[in-house]
Design a protein around this motif. Structure first.
Motif, short mmCIF file in Angstrom:
data_model
loop_
_atom_site.label_atom_id
_atom_site.label_comp_id
_atom_site.label_asym_id
_atom_site.label_seq_id
_atom_site.Cartn_x
_atom_site.Cartn_y
_atom_site.Cartn_z
N ILE A 66 30.43 17.81 -56.82
CA ILE A 66 31.18 16.66 -57.31
C ILE A 66 32.58 16.70 -56.69
O ILE A 66 33.27 17.72 -56.75
CB ILE A 66 31.29 16.68 -58.85
CG1 ILE A 66 29.89 16.70 -59.48
CG2 ILE A 66 32.09 15.48 -59.35
CD1 ILE A 66 29.91 16.90 -60.97
N GLN A 67 32.96 15.57 -56.12
CA GLN A 67 34.30 15.43 -55.56
C GLN A 67 35.10 14.51 -56.46
O GLN A 67 34.73 13.35 -56.67
CB GLN A 67 34.24 14.85 -54.15
CG GLN A 67 35.60 14.62 -53.51
CD GLN A 67 36.32 15.93 -53.20
OE1 GLN A 67 35.81 16.77 -52.47
NE2 GLN A 67 37.51 16.11 -53.76
N LEU A 68 36.21 15.02 -57.01
CA LEU A 68 37.08 14.24 -57.87
C LEU A 68 38.31 13.80 -57.10
O LEU A 68 38.75 14.48 -56.17
CB LEU A 68 37.49 15.04 -59.11
CG LEU A 68 36.36 15.54 -60.00
CD1 LEU A 68 36.92 16.40 -61.13
CD2 LEU A 68 35.56 14.38 -60.57
N ASN A 69 38.87 12.69 -57.51
CA ASN A 69 40.06 12.17 -56.85
C ASN A 69 41.22 13.14 -57.00
O ASN A 69 41.55 13.57 -58.11
CB ASN A 69 40.43 10.82 -57.48
CG ASN A 69 41.60 10.16 -56.76
OD1 ASN A 69 41.76 10.31 -55.56
ND2 ASN A 69 42.40 9.42 -57.51
N GLY A 70 41.82 13.50 -55.89
CA GLY A 70 42.98 14.38 -55.91
C GLY A 70 42.68 15.85 -56.02
O GLY A 70 43.60 16.68 -55.99
N GLU A 71 41.40 16.22 -56.15
CA GLU A 71 41.03 17.63 -56.28
C GLU A 71 40.58 18.16 -54.92
O GLU A 71 39.74 17.57 -54.25
CB GLU A 71 39.90 17.80 -57.29
CG GLU A 71 40.28 17.46 -58.72
CD GLU A 71 41.22 18.48 -59.33
OE1 GLU A 71 41.25 19.63 -58.83
OE2 GLU A 71 41.94 18.12 -60.27
N ILE A 72 41.17 19.27 -54.50
CA ILE A 72 40.80 19.88 -53.22
C ILE A 72 39.48 20.63 -53.35
O ILE A 72 38.62 20.55 -52.47
CB ILE A 72 41.93 20.83 -52.76
CG1 ILE A 72 43.23 20.04 -52.54
CG2 ILE A 72 41.52 21.56 -51.47
CD1 ILE A 72 44.41 20.91 -52.18
#
Length: 999
Positions: free
Chosen positions: A550-556
């Motif tokens: 899962i890729q979240l906005n603003g998370e590296i």
């Protein structure tokens, strides 16, 4: 956007077109009318069978004598199904036209309708060894048309607290079609089955996420030879339950003067101003604003739901198409109308490529839109704006002001001051608006492989899922001027009204996009399944490999899950059942040597009622005893990555070598723990399922004992003297949750009258086993050995009556106290009231939750009632409506305040007023806590079902009209407090009327 909707419409049409074309072909096909009778193996008529012909174009039901009449053609088979009997497909009825058709009766919980969706597959209900509850929305919607999935779960699942917390262990994992996903954007009409997995064995295959119970939602798919078209339409009104009751301006000013006097200060408001306000002498100079009224709010808000679904197919391809629209307006009556709209679209398709491979393709699109939201928060402002701070609208007659001001209705300007620059009317009408868009797209694809020719009973599947969510707000932000009325006195001593202007009237020309957000999920899983029967033996085994990120906005750092699992189920004579499985889960949150963990689970089941010593009796129609155990390793309680590594930060620069060299100091940001490991849950579940009284009474119950340990914490109390030292996280804390659940349902059928009643409850007792805390001298301060939901606070002994009462009481250390302040118990008898005088004064979770439901049907009419309740939970009432100090707005709560002129000070229900933050009075104590036991009638629905004669003479198969009420009343000693919202939209009672038609 238009192109997208065009694509969606074309997609929906492409799904529906085969059915429309087939309908045209029916006119050309040669049809005959078949009349026959369906019987069981003993020759008895089957009275509840359903017959489908011509791929579902025609449908019939058997009469009381088992006979039916239906049109059939010479090309397509006929499908016959009935609860408790094996479904059959006959393709020779056109030529044979038999007088009787025999159905094979199936054993209890082994029928075609007894398939239970479990992780990555299905299983017969009889073979399940765990505590699993199954809900079929198709049945629920016949008598309870509420489309909210949480409402469908709440009250129907033993062991459930509210709508997601199972056994009090926390929020269950929500899974939709095999992948963890939120369910709040789904409608119940999209769902085929909801399975609540409460035990460790049944949820094991979700790996590290199986730490908590699982709510498994499986959406609908098309069925071969069953064509269905369903339309639901509902409209309703939502009426506020209650609004806050704030005091008017005159009362506020008088009481605020009293608060100032209590603190030894001079009054702020003179008696003349209070009198003018009380007498409404001059609204502009002496305003008295009330916001929870018809000037700003409607009496109710309305909503509309429209849902259509179509499904069908043949033995080669099946389809399910769903479209739902929901629209809801707002209580706010000023400005452009606020509106929430949501569109749900779903297409699920299955296609048989050849005899060995079947393809699945699902697409979901959800648009959640909120339009014309105000830039000011009405509910928050109405709960904080003082009634006397400024008039909302000021009538204007001054010609100069008329020429330069932005007028409301050509005659008003907005009131305000340089301090109070926000105007509640201006926020509604002149401050602009916000629109929000939340878009969700989900794609599921898969291939199923029949490997029976390679190994009998072997199948495999490969699945790929892709989810993307995109959110943004479009805002038009305007500013407006406010005007403060002032009295001007000329040289002759004559008074006139003038205005001081604050701010500017500025309208922005373009919208701005703010708060963009997104997430992206990619999931893959493959399964290998083996299902084989060897005489009295049956083996059902599933192996799964699962990965998602899962890729979240603003998370590296992406969120990643990886696990491999096997779960096997063995049954002997369908009477003795055993399950055993294990999962190897991986997590990047741990060091390499601890990155993988193995979780085992076992379960057993025994159909006792089929043993000789019980089968000859007549009490138990069915009795199954079950037990299971599991040890689940999870990383869900691990808050961050790289906790096993030490990280450093850079401080300020420093110089040395006579100022020639410069460098920066380094310091510990976090200290790594190379031994950090998985959080563990050791869980045991023992229960039973029973049918008695000729299968009219269904009973079930379970005992559960779950111990979570190696939970992460920073043991700051273990090193009390190491102030300023950065400590690592360690696996240390532990807690246990144990209790019991029970449910029963009773059915009675008497000709035209049908009756069903049920109840369920759960008792949960969570306890802290080990926790990092100080070594207290007094046991009442310790959390160890007490409920995890324990609420610690001070024990209030009432209010100080006078100075002698204060002088003769233990010294309180929360500021100077006066008569009318709260006095607290000295629990350790040291003469001082401080943090050492707190104890458990309540629990923030219920010990018991229960539900009852009732169905009454007489001929065409059906009544459904459901209510839920709870016991043992407490709540602090400490928001701004109850804790009133400083210049906070005064609610009706202060009317029972202590004051010097009281005839009976002991009758005071509220402490003395204070113009400062009174730290003595406003702290969590028994003075502000209430036990919130309650019972709520959640829903009541009356349904009229279309007579069968009407259905047989029209294209409509089923037709229902209903009226429904939700949240109708609450019984509680603190009902008024429970039903009151502060700073947000109120709670609602909902009344709806709707219809449902199936074709």
């Amino acid at each position: 956007m238009r192109k997208f909707f065009a694509i969606v419409i074309l997609t929906f049409t492409s799904f529906s077109l085969p059915g429309l074309l087939f309908g045209q072909e029916l006119d050309k096909a040669q049809l005959i009318e078949l009349t026959s009778k369906i019987i069981d193996q003993e020759g008895n008529p089957v009275t509840h069978a359903i017959i489908f012909s011509e791929e579902g174009s025609f449908m019939a039901r058997t009469r009381s004598d088992g006979t039916f009449t239906i049109k059939i053609g010479n090309r397509n088979p006929v499908l016959i199904e009935a609860d408790g009997y094996a479904t059959i497909i006959l393709d020779n009825l056109y030529s044979t036209q038999p007088d009787e058709i025999s159905l094979l009766k199936q054993a209890y919980q082994l029928g075609d309708n007894d398939d239970v969706h479990v992780p990555f597959g299905t299983m017969k209900k009889r073979h399940i060894t765990g505590a699993v509850t199954v809900l079929n929305p198709g049945e629920i919607l016949n008598y309870d048309a509420n489309q909210n999935i949480y409402d469908a779960i709440n009250g129907r699942v033993p062991g459930l607290i509210n709508n997601q917390n199972v056994y009090g262990m926390g929020s269950a994992l929500l899974v939709v079609d095999g992948i963890p996903r939120p369910v709040n954007s789904l409608n119940l009409g999209e769902v085929e089955q909801i399975t609540v997995l409460k035990d460790p064995v049944s949820r094991l295959l979700y790996g590290s996420k199986a730490d908590l119970p699982v709510i498994l939602v499986t959406t609908k798919r098309g069925e071969a030879f069953k064509r269905r078209l369903n339309v639901r339409l509902e409209s309703g009104m939502m009426k506020p339950v209650s609004y806050p009751n704030y005091l008017g301006a005159a009362d506020y000013m008088s009481l605020y003067n009293e608060a100032l006097a209590n603190d030894g200060n001079f009054p702020m408001y003179d008696s003349l101003a209070i009198a003018h306000t009380q007498n409404n002498t001059n609204y502009v100079l002496y305003p008295d604003e009330r916001y929870f009224n018809s000037n700003y709010l409607r009496d109710f808000k309305t909503y509309h739901n429209l849902i259509t679904e179509a499904s069908g197919g043949n033995d080669i391809a099946q389809y399910f198409v769903y479209m739902g629209w929901n629209s809801q307006n707002s209580l706010l009556s000023l400005g452009s109308e606020e509106r929430n709209e949501r569109i749900n679209m779903r297409g699920n398709a299955d296609y048989k490529i050849n005899d060995y491979i079947t393809m699945r393709a699902d697409a979901v699109a959800i648009f959640d839109m909120r339009k014309n939201l105000k830039n000011g928060n009405f509910w928050q402002n109405a709960s904080t704006f003082l009634p006397n701070q400024a008039p909302v609208l000021i009538p204007v007659t001054d010609s100069a002001l008329l020429e330069n001001a932005a007028l409301i209705n050509d005659q008003y300007v907005l009131g305000g001051t340089s301090v109070y620059r926000n105007n509640i009317y201006g926020d509604q009408v002149m401050a602009g608006y916000r629109n929000t868009m939340n878009r969700i797209l989900q794609i599921n694809t898969g291939l199923d492989f029949d490997l029976n020719d390679v190994v009998p009973g072997l199948t495999a599947s490969a699945n790929l899922t892709f989810d993307v969510r995109n959110y943004y707000e479009s805002r038009l932000l305007n500013s407006y001027a406010v005007y403060e009325p002032v009295v001007l006195t000329d040289i002759n001593g004559a008074d006139s009204l003038g205005f001081n202007k604050t701010g500017l009237d500025v309208e922005q020309g373009n919208e701005s996009i703010i708060n963009p957000d997104f997430y992206r999920r990619i999931g893959m899983f493959g399964t290998l399944k083996y299902n084989r029967i060897f005489q009295d033996h049956q083996i059902n085994a599933t192996a799964v490999a699962y990965r998602q990120q899962i890729q979240l906005n603003g998370e590296i750092q992406q969120i990643k899950d990886l696990h491999f699992g096997v779960l096997g189920n063995y049954s002997f004579k369908n009477r003795y059942i055993a399950q055993i499985g294990g999962v190897i889960a991986g997590s990047p949150r741990f060091p390499v040597e601890n990155r993988f963990a193995f979780s085992p689970a076992v379960g057993i089941g025994w159909i006792v009622s089929e043993e000789d010593f019980l089968s000859s009796g007549n009490f138990f129609d069915f009795l199954k005893i079950r037990a299971n155990w599991g040890l689940i390793n999870t990383d869900q309680g691990v808050s961050d990555y790289y906790l096993y590594q030490t990280s450093f930060g850079q401080g300020s620069y420093f110089t040395y070598n006579n100022g020639v060299v410069q460098n920066r100091a380094r310091f510990y940001q976090s200290v790594g723990n190379p031994d950090i490991g998985w959080v563990k849950r050791n869980e045991l579940s023992v229960g039973f399922e029973a049918l008695v009284l000729n299968r009219s009474l269904n009973l079930e119950g379970s005992y559960f004992n779950s111990r979570a340990y190696d939970e992460l914490t920073i043991r700051s109390n273990y090193y009390p003297d190491m102030l300023g030292v950065v400590l690592p996280q360690e696996n240390y804390n532990s807690h246990r949750n144990q209790g019991a659940e029970f449910g029963l349902t009773y059915h009675l059928n008497l000709s035209d009258f049908r009756f069903s009643a049920g109840a369920n409850m759960v008792y949960s007792a969570p306890m802290v086993i080990q926790i990092d805390e100080p070594d207290y001298d007094w046991d009442y301060l310790k959390r160890t050995g007490k409920p995890t939901s324990a609420m610690f606070g001070w024990v209030a002994e009432g209010l100080f009556a006078d100075q002698d009462d204060i002088d003769n009481h233990a010294t309180q250390t929360f500021g100077a106290v006066q008569p009318g302040d709260i006095k607290y118990a000295d629990l350790n008898d040291d003469g001082i009231i401080d943090d050492n005088d707190r104890q458990v004064i309540g629990q923030n979770a219920p010990k018991v939750q229960y539900a009852i439901h009732l169905n009454l049907r007489y001929k065409a009419f059906e009544l459904f009632v459901m209510g839920t309740g709870q016991e043992g939970q407490s709540q602090y009432f400490n928001n701004s409506y109850y804790w009133i100090y400083g210049d906070r707005k005064y609610s009706e709560e202060v009317l029972g305040r202590w004051h010097e002129d009281m005839a009976d000070p002991s009758s005071a229900t509220y402490p003395r007023l204070s113009s400062t933050n009174n730290s003595n009075n406003f702290r969590n104590s028994t003075y502000w806590i209430e036990e919130t036991n309650w019972f709520t009638l959640h829903r009541l629905q009356l349904t009229m079902n279309m007579p069968s004669k009407f259905a047989s003479n029209s294209y409509i198969r089923d037709f229902q009209v209903y009226v429904r009420g939700s949240n109708l009343f609450t019984v509680s000693a603190v009902k008024d407090k429970l039903e009151l919202n502060i700073g947000s939209e109120p709670q609602f009672r909902t009344f709806a009327v709707g219809l449902n038609a199936s074709f």
